[in-house]
Design an enzyme around this catalytic site. Structure first.
Site, short mmCIF file in Angstrom:
data_model
loop_
_atom_site.label_atom_id
_atom_site.label_comp_id
_atom_site.label_asym_id
_atom_site.label_seq_id
_atom_site.Cartn_x
_atom_site.Cartn_y
_atom_site.Cartn_z
N ILE A 163 10.20 7.35 6.69
CA ILE A 163 9.53 7.70 7.95
C ILE A 163 8.40 6.70 8.20
O ILE A 163 7.63 6.39 7.29
CB ILE A 163 9.02 9.17 7.93
CG1 ILE A 163 8.41 9.53 9.29
CG2 ILE A 163 8.05 9.44 6.79
CD1 ILE A 163 8.34 11.02 9.56
N MET B 142 5.25 6.01 10.33
CA MET B 142 4.18 6.40 11.23
C MET B 142 3.13 5.29 11.31
O MET B 142 2.74 4.84 12.36
CB MET B 142 3.48 7.67 10.71
CG MET B 142 4.38 8.85 10.53
SD MET B 142 3.45 10.31 9.95
CE MET B 142 4.36 10.69 8.50
N THR B 143 2.67 4.85 10.12
CA THR B 143 1.50 3.98 10.03
C THR B 143 1.78 2.58 10.59
O THR B 143 2.86 2.03 10.40
CB THR B 143 1.06 3.88 8.55
OG1 THR B 143 0.92 5.20 8.05
CG2 THR B 143 -0.24 3.13 8.40
N GLY C 103 -3.73 4.36 11.15
CA GLY C 103 -3.13 5.21 10.13
C GLY C 103 -3.53 6.65 10.37
O GLY C 103 -2.76 7.45 10.90
N SER C 104 -4.79 6.95 10.04
CA SER C 104 -5.26 8.33 10.22
C SER C 104 -5.18 8.77 11.68
O SER C 104 -4.84 9.92 11.97
CB SER C 104 -6.72 8.45 9.76
OG SER C 104 -6.84 8.03 8.43
N GLN D 34 4.55 20.93 4.47
CA GLN D 34 5.44 20.69 3.31
C GLN D 34 5.15 19.34 2.66
O GLN D 34 5.14 19.23 1.44
CB GLN D 34 6.90 20.77 3.76
CG GLN D 34 7.86 20.49 2.63
CD GLN D 34 9.19 21.17 2.82
OE1 GLN D 34 9.25 22.35 3.12
NE2 GLN D 34 10.27 20.43 2.66
N GLU D 35 4.88 18.32 3.50
CA GLU D 35 4.61 16.98 2.96
C GLU D 35 3.40 17.03 2.02
O GLU D 35 3.43 16.48 0.92
CB GLU D 35 4.35 16.01 4.12
CG GLU D 35 3.90 14.64 3.65
CD GLU D 35 3.89 13.58 4.74
OE1 GLU D 35 4.33 13.87 5.86
OE2 GLU D 35 3.44 12.46 4.45
N ARG E 189 -5.09 8.83 -33.43
CA ARG E 189 -6.06 7.74 -33.55
C ARG E 189 -7.29 8.21 -34.32
O ARG E 189 -7.83 9.28 -34.04
CB ARG E 189 -6.46 7.29 -32.13
CG ARG E 189 -7.53 6.25 -32.07
CD ARG E 189 -7.00 4.87 -32.34
NE ARG E 189 -8.02 3.86 -32.18
CZ ARG E 189 -7.85 2.60 -32.55
NH1 ARG E 189 -6.70 2.21 -33.10
NH2 ARG E 189 -8.82 1.73 -32.37
N ASN F 20 -7.71 12.24 2.04
CA ASN F 20 -8.42 13.45 1.66
C ASN F 20 -9.55 13.78 2.63
O ASN F 20 -9.89 14.96 2.82
CB ASN F 20 -8.93 13.32 0.22
CG ASN F 20 -7.79 13.53 -0.78
OD1 ASN F 20 -6.63 13.58 -0.39
ND2 ASN F 20 -8.12 13.66 -2.05
C1 LIG Z 1 1.61 3.35 -1.20
C2 LIG Z 1 1.55 3.86 0.20
C3 LIG Z 1 2.69 4.45 0.76
C4 LIG Z 1 2.66 4.89 2.08
N1 LIG Z 1 3.80 5.40 2.63
C5 LIG Z 1 3.83 5.65 3.98
C6 LIG Z 1 5.05 6.02 4.64
O1 LIG Z 1 6.11 6.16 4.00
N2 LIG Z 1 5.02 6.21 5.97
C7 LIG Z 1 3.89 6.07 6.71
O2 LIG Z 1 3.96 6.24 7.92
N3 LIG Z 1 2.72 5.74 6.12
C8 LIG Z 1 2.67 5.52 4.79
N4 LIG Z 1 1.49 5.16 4.18
C9 LIG Z 1 0.30 5.01 5.00
C10 LIG Z 1 -0.74 6.09 4.77
O3 LIG Z 1 -0.29 7.31 5.27
C11 LIG Z 1 -2.04 5.59 5.43
O4 LIG Z 1 -2.52 4.52 4.64
C12 LIG Z 1 -3.08 6.69 5.55
O5 LIG Z 1 -2.68 7.65 6.49
C13 LIG Z 1 -4.46 6.14 5.95
O6 LIG Z 1 -4.37 5.33 7.06
P1 LIG Z 1 -5.06 3.87 7.02
O7 LIG Z 1 -4.58 3.18 5.81
O8 LIG Z 1 -4.83 3.23 8.34
O9 LIG Z 1 -6.61 4.15 6.81
P2 LIG Z 1 -7.67 4.46 7.97
O10 LIG Z 1 -7.14 5.49 8.89
O11 LIG Z 1 -8.14 3.16 8.54
O12 LIG Z 1 -8.85 5.11 7.11
C14 LIG Z 1 -9.80 4.33 6.36
C15 LIG Z 1 -10.84 5.29 5.80
O13 LIG Z 1 -11.52 5.97 6.87
C16 LIG Z 1 -11.44 7.36 6.68
N5 LIG Z 1 -11.33 8.06 7.97
C17 LIG Z 1 -10.48 7.80 9.00
N6 LIG Z 1 -10.63 8.69 9.98
C18 LIG Z 1 -11.60 9.56 9.57
C19 LIG Z 1 -12.22 10.71 10.14
N7 LIG Z 1 -11.85 11.20 11.33
N8 LIG Z 1 -13.19 11.33 9.42
C20 LIG Z 1 -13.56 10.86 8.22
N9 LIG Z 1 -13.01 9.78 7.64
C21 LIG Z 1 -12.05 9.14 8.30
C22 LIG Z 1 -10.16 7.56 5.87
O14 LIG Z 1 -10.19 8.82 5.21
C23 LIG Z 1 -10.24 6.38 4.91
O15 LIG Z 1 -11.08 6.67 3.85
C24 LIG Z 1 1.47 4.76 2.85
C25 LIG Z 1 0.33 4.20 2.27
C26 LIG Z 1 0.37 3.74 0.99
C27 LIG Z 1 -0.88 3.12 0.41
#
Ligand SMILES: Cc1cc2nc3c(=O)[nH]c(=O)nc-3n(C[C@H](O)[C@H](O)[C@H](O)COP(=O)(O)OP(=O)(O)OC[C@H]3O[C@@H](n4cnc5c(N)ncnc54)[C@H](O)[C@@H]3O)c2cc1C
Length: 382
Positions: free
Chosen positions: A123, A125-126, A131-132, A243-244, A270, A368
């Site tokens: 899937i 999304m990102t 991302g978030s 569920q995820e 150890r 988180n």
């Molecule tokens: C190994 C791995 C596998 C993954 N697999 C998938 C996948 O299969 N499919 C997919 O779609 N994605 C996948 N992801 C992406 C993952 O879901 C995103 O990295 C995640 O949702 C965070 O988005 P971002 O990296 O853009 O961070 P950002 O959204 O840029 O966030 C950066 C920081 O800001 C904080 N932050 C952002 N918004 C807020 C808020 N409103 N309040 C407080 N803090 C905030 C975040 O918590 C984080 O600490 C994967 C990531 C990794 C590392």
């Protein structure tokens, strides 16, 4: 403590799954971690053994069980550190979209292969820029006659190199207010024209998992590949996230147990200052505290598993479990590594991998921090 949520049938299934995982999966983990990729043959073997989509409808080749069967598979894979083989992503995160929102034709076309392991799911999304803030995705899907034409880029996509079918989150209408009303889910097959895989990204942990960039350049898919209704994508995503996130909590506690068991064995062997490390009060207190937290976490996760199987809305509690168990896993793996001393820092000791693998648990499937945003919102704090 004896866990109360599993029936005799579940326990039997666990025994079979454990035997299979120890014989067929555990020996492959090191190779996958070296190659940065799992292999198709294993996916097919897992499917043939009945461990992909254990919950899935029998008419498509599934076992028709409940989600507890899938949770058992997750736990047994975590027990041998087979994080590379993202069965829960395939079976419990992607497959339900097809089961719940797929047309009869889509189900017939995709589910049997997914259950047999012939068709690996992902899937997307990102994106590089978001991302978030999922509502801000920029990938566009424009309707042209009988096709959607997709343009955009995704990143960090698990199973990205190996997937045969990707559920792509795209904007079908970029002008809606609120913006998430313009999001749809489009099924893109691995050989769709204009779909290209980028790098298999190098990572701190989860070394055997292929995590990739994906590109869509005038990628054409039939309109029949729309999943659910146009503009309903965001709602569908939100509905499946319970569920995820529960999957992450299940795997987190199982991983904690693996690290803890290995550390207990190590500190008994150890010796320092003429006695085993286990004889130091610091070792005893640290491990007693961590064991207590694992039991507390397990009790909470089991309660949520039972409620989830009953179909309850437990988004708030699952969000709590996701952040609490993954924070525990990060802390526990660090504390256990410390008890291994210098050996804990060496790659040949799996605890070092546990430490690296734990880091991502608080990031994906919603960070988180986002879990706390959800909890606070549901507490009426806005
Ligand atoms: C190994 C791995 C596998 C993954 N697999 C998938 C996948 O299969 N499919 C997919 O779609 N994605 C996948 N992801 C992406 C993952 O879901 C995103 O990295 C995640 O949702 C965070 O988005 P971002 O990296 O853009 O961070 P950002 O959204 O840029 O966030 C950066 C920081 O800001 C904080 N932050 C952002 N918004 C807020 C808020 N409103 N309040 C407080 N803090 C905030 C975040 O918590 C984080 O600490 C994967 C990531 C990794 C590392």
């Amino acid at each position: 403590m004896r866990r109360e949520i599993f029936s005799e049938e579940h326990e039997l299934f666990r025994s079979e799954c454990r035997r299979f995982v120890e014989a067929e999966i555990a020996p492959k983990v090191a190779g996958w971690n070296r190659d940065g990729l799992t292999d198709r043959e294993t996916w097919r073997r897992v499917g043939a053994a009945g461990f992909l989509g254990a919950h899935a409808p029998e008419e498509y080749g599934g076992a028709g069980g409940d989600f507890l069967f899938d949770a058992i598979v997750m736990e047994e894979l975590a027990r041998v550190r087979a994080h590379a083989l993202m069965v829960s992503l395939h079976s419990d995160i992607c497959m339900p979209y097809l089961e719940v929102y797929g047309t009869p034709e889509q189900k017939q076309r995709y589910l049997p292969g997914a259950i047999s392991g012939e068709r690996i799911l992902a899937i997307a999304m990102t994106e590089p820029g978001t991302g978030s803030d999922l509502a801000n995705v920029q990938t566009r899907a424009r309707r042209q006659g009988d096709h959607y034409v997709l343009n955009g880029a995704k990143t960090f996509i698990s199973n990205g190199q190996i997937a045969d079918l990707v559920i792509v989150v795209a904007k079908t209408d970029p002008d809606t207010k609120p913006p998430h009303d313009g999001i749809s889910l489009i099924l893109v097959e691995g050989d769709a024209p204009g779909f290209r895989r980028g790098r298999n990204l190098e990572k701190l942990g989860l070394k055997g998992q292929d995590t990739s960039e994906l590109f869509f350049e005038d990628c054409r898919v039939p309109v029949a590949n729309l999943l659910g209704r146009e503009g309903q994508g965001f709602k569908m995503l939100m509905a499946q996230l319970q569920q995820e996130r529960l999957c992450i909590a299940v795997a987190s506690i199982a991983s904690c147990r693996r690290s803890l068991d290995d550390t207990i064995a190590y500190v008994k062997e150890r010796r320092a200052f003429g006695r085993p490390l286990a004889a130091f009060q610091n070792t005893q207190f640290k491990l007693a505290e961590l064991a207590a937290e694992v039991e507390i976490g397990q009790a909470f996760v089991d309660k949520l598993l039972a409620a989830h199987v009953r179909g309850e809305d437990i988004v708030t509690e699952v969000s709590m479990a996701k952040f609490w168990t993954t924070d525990l896993q990060k802390r526990l793996s660090a504390e256990c590594l410390q008890l291994f001393g210098g050996y804990g820092f060496m790659s040949e000791y799996p605890i070092s991998g546990d430490y690296a693998d734990a880091a991502v648990q608080s990031i994906y499937a919603g960070t988180n921090e986002i879990m706390k945003v959800i909890i606070a919102r549901r507490m009426g704090l806005e």
